[in-house]
Design a protein around this motif. Structure first.
Motif, PDB file in Angstrom:
ATOM      1  N   LEU A  70       0.399  -1.029   0.032  1.00 38.98           N
ATOM      2  CA  LEU A  70       0.184  -0.058   0.103  1.00 38.98           C
ATOM      3  C   LEU A  70       0.896   1.205   0.063  1.00 38.98           C
ATOM      4  O   LEU A  70       1.530   0.968   0.712  1.00 38.98           O
ATOM      5  CB  LEU A  70      -1.053   0.080   1.013  1.00 38.98           C
ATOM      6  CG  LEU A  70      -1.813  -0.876   1.617  1.00 38.98           C
ATOM      7  CD1 LEU A  70      -2.136  -1.120   2.738  1.00 38.98           C
ATOM      8  CD2 LEU A  70      -3.236  -0.701   0.559  1.00 38.98           C
ATOM      9  N   PRO A  71       0.515   2.437  -0.888  1.00 42.81           N
ATOM     10  CA  PRO A  71       1.429   3.271  -0.644  1.00 42.81           C
ATOM     11  C   PRO A  71       0.473   3.947   0.197  1.00 42.81           C
ATOM     12  O   PRO A  71      -0.596   3.853   0.937  1.00 42.81           O
ATOM     13  CB  PRO A  71       0.880   3.808  -1.587  1.00 42.81           C
ATOM     14  CG  PRO A  71      -0.630   3.852  -2.383  1.00 42.81           C
ATOM     15  CD  PRO A  71      -0.213   2.663  -1.994  1.00 42.81           C
ATOM     16  N   THR A  72       1.753   4.964   0.908  1.00 38.73           N
ATOM     17  CA  THR A  72       1.757   6.058   2.440  1.00 38.73           C
ATOM     18  C   THR A  72       1.150   6.724   2.142  1.00 38.73           C
ATOM     19  O   THR A  72       0.608   7.483   3.171  1.00 38.73           O
ATOM     20  CB  THR A  72       2.879   5.753   3.332  1.00 38.73           C
ATOM     21  OG1 THR A  72       3.718   6.828   2.692  1.00 38.73           O
ATOM     22  CG2 THR A  72       3.567   4.531   4.001  1.00 38.73           C
ATOM     23  N   GLN A  89       6.597   9.764  16.155  1.00 40.13           N
ATOM     24  CA  GLN A  89       7.070  10.195  14.717  1.00 40.13           C
ATOM     25  C   GLN A  89       6.091   9.984  14.028  1.00 40.13           C
ATOM     26  O   GLN A  89       5.049   9.039  14.600  1.00 40.13           O
ATOM     27  CB  GLN A  89       8.322   9.530  14.512  1.00 40.13           C
ATOM     28  CG  GLN A  89       9.087  10.207  15.296  1.00 40.13           C
ATOM     29  CD  GLN A  89      10.411   8.362  14.699  1.00 40.13           C
ATOM     30  OE1 GLN A  89      10.655   8.599  13.356  1.00 40.13           O
ATOM     31  NE2 GLN A  89      10.739   7.579  15.030  1.00 40.13           N
ATOM     32  N   PRO A  90       5.358  11.365  13.379  1.00 40.42           N
ATOM     33  CA  PRO A  90       4.438  10.913  12.777  1.00 40.42           C
ATOM     34  C   PRO A  90       4.355   9.798  11.334  1.00 40.42           C
ATOM     35  O   PRO A  90       5.645   9.718  10.940  1.00 40.42           O
ATOM     36  CB  PRO A  90       4.454  12.666  11.683  1.00 40.42           C
ATOM     37  CG  PRO A  90       6.002  12.917  11.788  1.00 40.42           C
ATOM     38  CD  PRO A  90       6.273  12.818  12.963  1.00 40.42           C
ATOM     39  N   PRO A  91       3.618   8.773  11.638  1.00 41.00           N
ATOM     40  CA  PRO A  91       3.077   7.838  10.713  1.00 41.00           C
ATOM     41  C   PRO A  91       3.543   8.286   8.933  1.00 41.00           C
ATOM     42  O   PRO A  91       3.753   9.174   8.664  1.00 41.00           O
ATOM     43  CB  PRO A  91       1.786   7.153   9.895  1.00 41.00           C
ATOM     44  CG  PRO A  91       1.528   8.028  11.680  1.00 41.00           C
ATOM     45  CD  PRO A  91       2.301   8.776  11.234  1.00 41.00           C
ATOM     46  N   PRO A  92       4.930   7.639   7.896  1.00 36.78           N
ATOM     47  CA  PRO A  92       5.884   8.145   6.468  1.00 36.78           C
ATOM     48  C   PRO A  92       3.903   8.873   6.185  1.00 36.78           C
ATOM     49  O   PRO A  92       2.861   8.020   5.941  1.00 36.78           O
ATOM     50  CB  PRO A  92       6.247   7.076   6.191  1.00 36.78           C
ATOM     51  CG  PRO A  92       5.866   6.088   6.940  1.00 36.78           C
ATOM     52  CD  PRO A  92       5.670   6.193   8.477  1.00 36.78           C
ATOM     53  N   CYS A  93       3.925   9.804   4.903  1.00 36.70           N
ATOM     54  CA  CYS A  93       2.826  10.191   3.897  1.00 36.70           C
ATOM     55  C   CYS A  93       4.209  10.198   2.410  1.00 36.70           C
ATOM     56  O   CYS A  93       4.545  11.553   2.830  1.00 36.70           O
ATOM     57  CB  CYS A  93       2.235  10.798   4.477  1.00 36.70           C
ATOM     58  SG  CYS A  93       0.733  11.415   3.342  1.00 36.70           S
ATOM     59  N   SER A  94       4.513   9.775   1.675  1.00 38.54           N
ATOM     60  CA  SER A  94       5.639  10.110   1.300  1.00 38.54           C
ATOM     61  C   SER A  94       6.079   9.200  -0.287  1.00 38.54           C
ATOM     62  O   SER A  94       5.177   8.189  -0.266  1.00 38.54           O
ATOM     63  CB  SER A  94       7.125  10.136   1.673  1.00 38.54           C
ATOM     64  OG  SER A  94       8.350   9.632   0.514  1.00 38.54           O
ATOM     65  N   ASP A  95       5.246   9.313  -0.854  1.00 39.40           N
ATOM     66  CA  ASP A  95       5.642   8.407  -2.124  1.00 39.40           C
ATOM     67  C   ASP A  95       6.827   8.122  -2.338  1.00 39.40           C
ATOM     68  O   ASP A  95       7.120   6.872  -3.199  1.00 39.40           O
ATOM     69  CB  ASP A  95       5.971   9.260  -3.865  1.00 39.40           C
ATOM     70  CG  ASP A  95       4.952   9.926  -3.796  1.00 39.40           C
ATOM     71  OD1 ASP A  95       3.627   9.662  -3.577  1.00 39.40           O
ATOM     72  OD2 ASP A  95       4.874  11.094  -4.863  1.00 39.40           O
ATOM     73  N   ASP A  96       8.258   8.377  -1.290  1.00 43.85           N
ATOM     74  CA  ASP A  96       9.078   7.322  -1.343  1.00 43.85           C
ATOM     75  C   ASP A  96       8.583   6.028  -0.463  1.00 43.85           C
ATOM     76  O   ASP A  96       9.877   5.293  -0.022  1.00 43.85           O
ATOM     77  CB  ASP A  96      10.230   7.703  -0.308  1.00 43.85           C
ATOM     78  CG  ASP A  96      10.689   9.254  -1.101  1.00 43.85           C
ATOM     79  OD1 ASP A  96      10.320   9.507  -2.211  1.00 43.85           O
ATOM     80  OD2 ASP A  96      12.037  10.612  -0.984  1.00 43.85           O
ATOM     81  N   LEU A 143      10.337   0.546   2.462  1.00 46.77           N
ATOM     82  CA  LEU A 143       9.154  -0.128   2.414  1.00 46.77           C
ATOM     83  C   LEU A 143       9.280  -0.263   4.185  1.00 46.77           C
ATOM     84  O   LEU A 143      10.136   0.461   4.687  1.00 46.77           O
ATOM     85  CB  LEU A 143       9.120  -1.866   3.047  1.00 46.77           C
ATOM     86  CG  LEU A 143       8.837  -2.186   1.289  1.00 46.77           C
ATOM     87  CD1 LEU A 143       9.256  -3.862   1.110  1.00 46.77           C
ATOM     88  CD2 LEU A 143       7.458  -1.623   0.570  1.00 46.77           C
ATOM     89  N   ILE A 144       8.059  -0.306   4.494  1.00 48.99           N
ATOM     90  CA  ILE A 144       7.231  -0.101   6.408  1.00 48.99           C
ATOM     91  C   ILE A 144       6.236  -1.272   6.455  1.00 48.99           C
ATOM     92  O   ILE A 144       5.263  -1.676   6.184  1.00 48.99           O
ATOM     93  CB  ILE A 144       7.325   1.686   7.002  1.00 48.99           C
ATOM     94  CG1 ILE A 144       7.622   1.397   8.026  1.00 48.99           C
ATOM     95  CG2 ILE A 144       5.797   1.718   6.506  1.00 48.99           C
ATOM     96  CD1 ILE A 144       7.768   2.593   9.328  1.00 48.99           C
ATOM     97  N   THR A 145       6.882  -1.429   7.836  1.00 44.94           N
ATOM     98  CA  THR A 145       5.661  -3.002   8.113  1.00 44.94           C
ATOM     99  C   THR A 145       5.596  -3.049   9.628  1.00 44.94           C
ATOM    100  O   THR A 145       6.530  -2.514   9.773  1.00 44.94           O
ATOM    101  CB  THR A 145       6.104  -4.358   7.734  1.00 44.94           C
ATOM    102  OG1 THR A 145       5.650  -5.424   8.050  1.00 44.94           O
ATOM    103  CG2 THR A 145       7.378  -4.423   8.159  1.00 44.94           C
TER     104      THR A 145
END
Length: 209
Positions: A70-72, A89-96, A143-145
């Motif tokens: 899933l994209p963030t 920390q804010p959860p990532p929200c990025s195209d990266d 990736l983050i999981t």
């Protein structure tokens, strides 16, 4: 061994049902996750038509491995359900960054001669490599999981650079953490290198069953 990389909207109803059943048996029946799901089927609100699935099937077309991408930049599991695992920390929200979730390598029928010639750790590497290829082609770098702490050793054995985003926390009685998986410097890998491995990529041209 067959690897399928496809968006949910491109899976046939039969394969979609088989995937839901596999996820239920792995995450609900085997791992004991407390999930609000239909009887015998595991799916959630992040299973949308554009959700990307990596599915591994054996010679009998039974699912033996899986991961979801899933994209963030849109709704995803960590950001919506477990932001506390980022420890402020804010959860990532990025195209990266893309999220890898529902990661599983499990032959639910048990070991049978000739069915699953690869070790589970090797299948885990193949799933991660396919996911990494897909994400990198779309400009992603990480990736983050969300993972049980017990998965940390398996993730490290894949050869990817993995590290904790924050200290583990207890989720439903299990130590759980947010884990970064870096795509840079990942192990070299040639898709389809083995004669018994085929990779099917579906990008909106029809249903895959």
């Amino acid at each position: 061994m067959e690897f399928i990389l496809a968006s949910a909207g491109d899976l046939s109803p039969l394969l979609t049902q088989a995937l839901g059943g596999y996820r239920h048996r792995v995450f609900v029946e085997t791992l004991g996750w407390q999930l609000d799901t239909p009887p015998g089927i595991e799916r959630d609100r992040f299973d949308r038509p554009e959700t990307v699935h990596v599915i591994v099937r054996d010679d009998q077309l039974d699912i033996v491995g899986y991961a979801r991408l899933l994209p963030t930049t849109g709704p995803y599991l960590l950001g919506e359900m477990f932001p506390q695992l980022m420890n402020g920390q804010p959860p990532p929200c990025s195209d990266d960054v893309w999220e890898l979730s529902r990661f599983a390598v499990m032959d639910l029928r048990g070991v049978r001669t000739g069915v699953c010639p690869q070790r589970p750790s090797a299948l885990a590497v193949d799933i991660l490599q396919l996911a990494a290829d897909y994400v990198e082609r779309r400009g992603g770098k990480r990736l983050i999981t969300v993972s049980p702490l017990a998965m940390e050793r398996l993730l490290r054995r894949t050869g990817f650079h993995v590290h904790r985003a924050a200290p583990p926390q207890m989720i439903e009685g299990h130590p759980t953490f947010a884990c970064w998986i870096e795509l840079a410097g990942r192990p070299p890998w040639t898709p389809g290198n083995a004669p018994d491995l085929s990779i099917l990529t579906v990008t909106g041209n029809g249903h895959l069953g």
